[in-house]
Design a protein around this motif. Structure first.
Motif, PDB file in Angstrom:
ATOM      1  N   ALA A 197       0.835  -1.196   0.000  1.00 20.32           N
ATOM      2  CA  ALA A 197       0.000   0.000   0.000  1.00 20.32           C
ATOM      3  C   ALA A 197       0.872   1.249   0.000  1.00 20.32           C
ATOM      4  O   ALA A 197       1.731   1.419   0.859  1.00 20.32           O
ATOM      5  N   VAL A 198       0.657   2.104  -0.991  1.00 20.55           N
ATOM      6  CA  VAL A 198       1.367   3.366  -1.131  1.00 20.55           C
ATOM      7  C   VAL A 198       0.294   4.449  -1.221  1.00 20.55           C
ATOM      8  O   VAL A 198      -0.626   4.350  -2.030  1.00 20.55           O
ATOM      9  N   GLU A 199       0.395   5.477  -0.378  1.00 24.97           N
ATOM     10  CA  GLU A 199      -0.654   6.493  -0.335  1.00 24.97           C
ATOM     11  C   GLU A 199      -0.075   7.895  -0.471  1.00 24.97           C
ATOM     12  O   GLU A 199       1.026   8.186  -0.019  1.00 24.97           O
ATOM     13  N   LEU A 200      -0.867   8.748  -1.110  1.00 28.96           N
ATOM     14  CA  LEU A 200      -0.587  10.178  -1.097  1.00 28.96           C
ATOM     15  C   LEU A 200      -1.933  10.889  -0.991  1.00 28.96           C
ATOM     16  O   LEU A 200      -2.975  10.314  -1.287  1.00 28.96           O
ATOM     17  N   VAL A 204       1.253  25.332  -5.999  1.00 28.89           N
ATOM     18  CA  VAL A 204       1.252  23.983  -5.430  1.00 28.89           C
ATOM     19  C   VAL A 204       2.290  23.895  -4.317  1.00 28.89           C
ATOM     20  O   VAL A 204       3.365  24.484  -4.410  1.00 28.89           O
ATOM     21  N   LEU A 205       1.929  23.191  -3.275  1.00 25.14           N
ATOM     22  CA  LEU A 205       2.852  22.866  -2.191  1.00 25.14           C
ATOM     23  C   LEU A 205       2.923  21.350  -2.074  1.00 25.14           C
ATOM     24  O   LEU A 205       1.917  20.653  -2.243  1.00 25.14           O
ATOM     25  N   SER A 206       4.108  20.845  -1.777  1.00 28.74           N
ATOM     26  CA  SER A 206       4.303  19.411  -1.561  1.00 28.74           C
ATOM     27  C   SER A 206       4.961  19.208  -0.211  1.00 28.74           C
ATOM     28  O   SER A 206       5.908  19.920   0.131  1.00 28.74           O
ATOM     29  N   PHE A 207       4.453  18.227   0.511  1.00 32.07           N
ATOM     30  CA  PHE A 207       4.987  17.895   1.831  1.00 32.07           C
ATOM     31  C   PHE A 207       5.364  16.415   1.850  1.00 32.07           C
ATOM     32  O   PHE A 207       4.540  15.564   2.194  1.00 32.07           O
ATOM     33  N   PRO A 208       6.598  16.082   1.456  1.00 34.93           N
ATOM     34  CA  PRO A 208       7.013  14.677   1.421  1.00 34.93           C
ATOM     35  C   PRO A 208       7.069  14.072   2.820  1.00 34.93           C
ATOM     36  O   PRO A 208       7.432  14.748   3.787  1.00 34.93           O
ATOM     37  N   GLN A 209       6.726  12.801   2.905  1.00 40.65           N
ATOM     38  CA  GLN A 209       6.811  12.084   4.174  1.00 40.65           C
ATOM     39  C   GLN A 209       7.740  10.881   4.097  1.00 40.65           C
ATOM     40  O   GLN A 209       8.003  10.251   5.111  1.00 40.65           O
ATOM     41  N   ALA A 210       8.216  10.569   2.910  1.00 34.33           N
ATOM     42  CA  ALA A 210       9.154   9.445   2.746  1.00 34.33           C
ATOM     43  C   ALA A 210      10.415   9.970   2.070  1.00 34.33           C
ATOM     44  O   ALA A 210      10.342  10.823   1.191  1.00 34.33           O
ATOM     45  N   GLU A 211      11.539   9.467   2.474  1.00 38.82           N
ATOM     46  CA  GLU A 211      12.818   9.840   1.879  1.00 38.82           C
ATOM     47  C   GLU A 211      13.076   8.973   0.645  1.00 38.82           C
ATOM     48  O   GLU A 211      12.709   7.787   0.630  1.00 38.82           O
ATOM     49  N   PRO A 254       4.186  -2.402   5.992  1.00 40.27           N
ATOM     50  CA  PRO A 254       3.131  -1.434   6.295  1.00 40.27           C
ATOM     51  C   PRO A 254       2.976  -0.409   5.163  1.00 40.27           C
ATOM     52  O   PRO A 254       3.859  -0.242   4.320  1.00 40.27           O
ATOM     53  N   GLU A 255       1.846   0.252   5.175  1.00 42.40           N
ATOM     54  CA  GLU A 255       1.565   1.288   4.187  1.00 42.40           C
ATOM     55  C   GLU A 255       2.657   2.352   4.187  1.00 42.40           C
ATOM     56  O   GLU A 255       3.184   2.714   5.232  1.00 42.40           O
ATOM     57  N   VAL A 256       2.980   2.854   3.004  1.00 43.62           N
ATOM     58  CA  VAL A 256       3.964   3.914   2.847  1.00 43.62           C
ATOM     59  C   VAL A 256       3.218   5.183   2.465  1.00 43.62           C
ATOM     60  O   VAL A 256       2.493   5.214   1.472  1.00 43.62           O
ATOM     61  N   MET A 257       3.369   6.222   3.280  1.00 42.74           N
ATOM     62  CA  MET A 257       2.746   7.505   2.973  1.00 42.74           C
ATOM     63  C   MET A 257       3.763   8.377   2.263  1.00 42.74           C
ATOM     64  O   MET A 257       4.785   8.745   2.841  1.00 42.74           O
ATOM     65  N   LEU A 258       3.500   8.684   0.975  1.00 45.78           N
ATOM     66  CA  LEU A 258       4.420   9.526   0.203  1.00 45.78           C
ATOM     67  C   LEU A 258       4.373  10.971   0.678  1.00 45.78           C
ATOM     68  O   LEU A 258       5.400  11.637   0.741  1.00 45.78           O
ATOM     69  N   GLY A 259       3.180  11.467   0.996  1.00 44.68           N
ATOM     70  CA  GLY A 259       3.055  12.836   1.465  1.00 44.68           C
ATOM     71  C   GLY A 259       1.798  13.499   0.960  1.00 44.68           C
ATOM     72  O   GLY A 259       0.867  12.849   0.484  1.00 44.68           O
ATOM     73  N   LEU A 293       7.286  14.777  -4.112  1.00 42.96           N
ATOM     74  CA  LEU A 293       7.122  13.767  -3.055  1.00 42.96           C
ATOM     75  C   LEU A 293       8.095  12.606  -3.251  1.00 42.96           C
ATOM     76  O   LEU A 293       8.470  11.941  -2.286  1.00 42.96           O
ATOM     77  N   LEU A 294       8.476  12.377  -4.500  1.00 42.69           N
ATOM     78  CA  LEU A 294       9.351  11.254  -4.834  1.00 42.69           C
ATOM     79  C   LEU A 294      10.820  11.662  -4.922  1.00 42.69           C
ATOM     80  O   LEU A 294      11.654  10.906  -5.416  1.00 42.69           O
ATOM     81  N   GLY A 295      11.136  12.868  -4.450  1.00 39.47           N
ATOM     82  CA  GLY A 295      12.530  13.279  -4.341  1.00 39.47           C
ATOM     83  C   GLY A 295      13.052  14.169  -5.447  1.00 39.47           C
ATOM     84  O   GLY A 295      14.199  14.626  -5.380  1.00 39.47           O
ATOM     85  N   ASP A 296      12.259  14.421  -6.484  1.00 42.75           N
ATOM     86  CA  ASP A 296      12.725  15.328  -7.533  1.00 42.75           C
ATOM     87  C   ASP A 296      12.722  16.756  -7.015  1.00 42.75           C
ATOM     88  O   ASP A 296      11.917  17.118  -6.150  1.00 42.75           O
TER      89      ASP A 296
END
Length: 167
Positions: A44-47, A73-80, A92-97, A132-135
């Motif tokens: 499970a991957v969520e944004l 637009v604003l982005s708030f990443p939660q995964a490195e 467990p589920e991964v929250m991208l942000g 969110l994906l590091g770009d």
């Protein structure tokens, strides 16, 4: 399994079909990202994506970036990015942000560019998802790479290159 939580303020015209647009834009961005496997992973991957007012975005921008004005637009990443690269298929589920778009800013920018609002909003969701994906676009090389990914993702959606002729 990609799960996208979408919340749109009533001011965002519901006839546009924001849920489908946001889902397609995020999936296209993930497909063109450094982590395309996230779109089809059994894990499970969520944004989350919030379509809201300029005032809400202004408040978030002031609180988190020290800029007391709305932005598109604003982005708030939660995964490195290193975490994403090492994800196993189970766990467990991964929250991208979170991604937040400002309605008024989006409308004004679309009008200035003479493009449909839904195309501009899709571009901003792609842009936010890639963040969110590091770009990032902190230097010319990174900006060029991110813009190329955006153009490819938008091409998947049948949306023209927002940066103009690259040829």
């Amino acid at each position: 399994m990609l799960d996208i939580a979408i919340d749109a303020d009533p001011d965002w015209d519901s006839s546009t079909g924001w849920d489908a647009l946001v889902r397609a834009a995020a999936q296209a961005a993930i497909a063109e990202s450094a982590f395309p496997q996230l779109a089809s992973s059994p894990r499970a991957v969520e944004l989350s994506v919030r379509l809201t007012s300029d005032e809400d975005v202004r408040a978030l921008n002031a609180q988190w970036r020290g800029k007391d004005k709305p932005t598109n637009v604003l982005s708030f990443p939660q995964a490195e990015p290193d975490e994403l690269a090492e994800l196993a298929e189970d766990g467990p589920e991964v929250m991208l942000g979170d991604i937040v778009l400002a309605r008024g800013v989006c409308i004004r920018e679309a009008e200035e560019k003479a493009i449909p609002l839904d195309h501009h909003a899709a571009h901003l969701v792609v842009h936010g998802t890639l963040h969110l994906l590091g770009d990032d676009h902190g230097d010319d090389a990174a900006a060029d790479a991110m813009e190329a990914r955006e153009v490819r993702a938008l091409g998947r959606l049948g949306i023209a290159d927002p940066y103009g002729d690259r040829g």
